[in-house]
Design a protein around this motif. Structure first.
Motif, mmCIF file in Angstrom:
data_model
loop_
_atom_site.group_PDB
_atom_site.id
_atom_site.type_symbol
_atom_site.label_atom_id
_atom_site.label_comp_id
_atom_site.label_asym_id
_atom_site.label_seq_id
_atom_site.Cartn_x
_atom_site.Cartn_y
_atom_site.Cartn_z
ATOM 1 N N GLY A 158 -11.887 5.379 21.170
ATOM 2 C CA GLY A 158 -11.132 6.381 21.899
ATOM 3 C C GLY A 158 -10.526 7.461 21.015
ATOM 4 N N ARG A 159 -10.469 7.221 19.732
ATOM 5 C CA ARG A 159 -9.976 8.202 18.757
ATOM 6 C C ARG A 159 -10.750 7.983 17.464
ATOM 7 N NH1 ARG A 159 -7.582 10.681 22.204
ATOM 8 N NH2 ARG A 159 -5.372 11.273 22.258
ATOM 9 N N THR A 160 -10.940 9.030 16.707
ATOM 10 C CA THR A 160 -11.594 8.921 15.411
ATOM 11 C C THR A 160 -10.531 8.639 14.371
ATOM 12 O OG1 THR A 160 -13.277 10.510 16.093
ATOM 13 C CG2 THR A 160 -13.035 10.108 13.735
ATOM 14 N N VAL A 161 -10.614 7.462 13.769
ATOM 15 C CA VAL A 161 -9.540 7.015 12.887
ATOM 16 C C VAL A 161 -9.356 7.937 11.689
ATOM 17 C CG1 VAL A 161 -10.946 5.443 11.488
ATOM 18 C CG2 VAL A 161 -8.524 4.928 11.903
ATOM 19 N N SER A 162 -10.421 8.618 11.292
ATOM 20 C CA SER A 162 -10.308 9.499 10.138
ATOM 21 C C SER A 162 -9.534 10.779 10.445
ATOM 22 C CB SER A 162 -11.701 9.861 9.606
ATOM 23 O OG SER A 162 -12.441 10.555 10.604
ATOM 24 N N SER A 163 -9.332 11.064 11.706
ATOM 25 C CA SER A 163 -8.659 12.297 12.102
ATOM 26 C C SER A 163 -7.147 12.165 12.174
ATOM 27 C CB SER A 163 -9.169 12.758 13.476
ATOM 28 O OG SER A 163 -10.544 13.032 13.435
ATOM 29 N N TYR A 164 -6.644 10.960 11.986
ATOM 30 C CA TYR A 164 -5.215 10.708 12.154
ATOM 31 C C TYR A 164 -4.697 9.805 11.054
ATOM 32 C CZ TYR A 164 -6.439 12.334 16.798
ATOM 33 O OH TYR A 164 -6.930 13.072 17.842
ATOM 34 N N GLY A 165 -3.400 9.876 10.851
ATOM 35 C CA GLY A 165 -2.766 8.909 9.968
ATOM 36 C C GLY A 165 -2.823 7.536 10.611
ATOM 37 N N ALA A 166 -3.059 6.533 9.802
ATOM 38 C CA ALA A 166 -3.172 5.170 10.320
ATOM 39 C C ALA A 166 -2.549 4.202 9.322
ATOM 40 C CB ALA A 166 -4.634 4.812 10.569
ATOM 41 N N GLY A 167 -2.239 3.015 9.805
ATOM 42 C CA GLY A 167 -1.597 2.081 8.898
ATOM 43 C C GLY A 167 -1.462 0.688 9.470
ATOM 44 N N TRP A 168 -0.695 -0.104 8.745
ATOM 45 C CA TRP A 168 -0.453 -1.498 9.112
ATOM 46 C C TRP A 168 1.034 -1.810 9.061
ATOM 47 C CZ3 TRP A 168 -4.389 -4.724 10.626
ATOM 48 C CH2 TRP A 168 -5.702 -4.285 10.364
ATOM 49 N N PHE A 169 1.462 -2.607 10.011
ATOM 50 C CA PHE A 169 2.805 -3.164 10.046
ATOM 51 C C PHE A 169 2.671 -4.679 10.175
ATOM 52 C CE2 PHE A 169 5.739 0.477 10.832
ATOM 53 C CZ PHE A 169 4.801 1.491 10.908
ATOM 54 N N ARG A 170 3.760 -5.365 9.923
ATOM 55 C CA ARG A 170 3.754 -6.805 10.141
ATOM 56 C C ARG A 170 5.116 -7.249 10.667
ATOM 57 N NH1 ARG A 170 3.526 -8.909 3.836
ATOM 58 N NH2 ARG A 170 5.686 -8.378 3.272
ATOM 59 N N GLN A 171 5.080 -8.388 11.337
ATOM 60 C CA GLN A 171 6.317 -8.947 11.871
ATOM 61 C C GLN A 171 6.333 -10.441 11.610
ATOM 62 O OE1 GLN A 171 7.090 -8.002 15.974
ATOM 63 N NE2 GLN A 171 9.259 -8.419 15.745
ATOM 64 N N ALA A 172 7.282 -10.859 10.800
ATOM 65 C CA ALA A 172 7.463 -12.284 10.519
ATOM 66 C C ALA A 172 8.324 -12.895 11.615
ATOM 67 C CB ALA A 172 8.128 -12.450 9.158
ATOM 68 N N PRO A 173 8.239 -14.188 11.802
ATOM 69 C CA PRO A 173 9.049 -14.853 12.834
ATOM 70 C C PRO A 173 10.534 -14.569 12.638
ATOM 71 C CG PRO A 173 7.391 -16.350 11.982
ATOM 72 C CD PRO A 173 7.333 -15.134 11.112
ATOM 73 N N GLY A 174 11.176 -14.121 13.692
ATOM 74 C CA GLY A 174 12.610 -13.874 13.650
ATOM 75 C C GLY A 174 13.024 -12.608 12.927
ATOM 76 N N LYS A 175 12.044 -11.792 12.532
ATOM 77 C CA LYS A 175 12.365 -10.572 11.782
ATOM 78 C C LYS A 175 11.855 -9.335 12.518
ATOM 79 C CE LYS A 175 12.625 -12.632 7.196
ATOM 80 N NZ LYS A 175 12.199 -12.499 5.779
#
Length: 126
Positions: free
Chosen positions: A26-43
């Motif tokens: 649905g979107r070209t990933v190279s055309s936008y900023g992209a990244g990763w997040f994470r969520q630890a239990p309880g945080k």
């Protein structure tokens, strides 16, 4: 309709490696900023890594906690974002979310994210 689908999570021993993938549609990933997040239990969900859109060259950004052990990259032909993580630690355990920003901002904070993936679980055993 934009979809971000993560894969590659799992159970790994401390010191091991994982490569997470995020297939975009649905979107070209190279055309936008992209990244990763994470969520630890309880945080709170936290920023992990980001890459700027393709153009004259892409820049990458990392949280201090993963900077020396991680590489974010992108395969434009596959429209897929990756996160390679090495020397994994127990504190890397959490749900990892792919993120894309179509607002022009780099997704280094949750406020800058336009689209989220559903997440993939990473568990590091010590």
């Amino acid at each position: 309709q934009v979809q971000l689908v993560e894969s590659g999570g799992g159970l790994v021993q401390a010191g091991g490696s994982l490569r997470l993938s995020c297939a975009a549609s649905g979107r070209t990933v190279s055309s936008y900023g992209a990244g990763w997040f994470r969520q630890a239990p309880g945080k709170e969900r936290e920023f992990v890594a980001a890459i700027t859109r393709s153009g004259s060259g892409s820049s990458t950004y990392y949280a201090d906690s993963v900077k020396a052990r991680s590489t974010i990259s992108r395969d434009n032909a596959k429209n897929t974002l990756y996160l390679q993580m090495n020397s994994l630690k127990a504190e890397d355990t959490g749900i990892y979310y792919c993120a894309m920003s179509t607002s022009g901002y780099l997704p280094t904070s949750q406020n800058a994210v336009t689209y989220w993936g559903q997440g993939t679980q990473v568990t590091v055993s010590s």
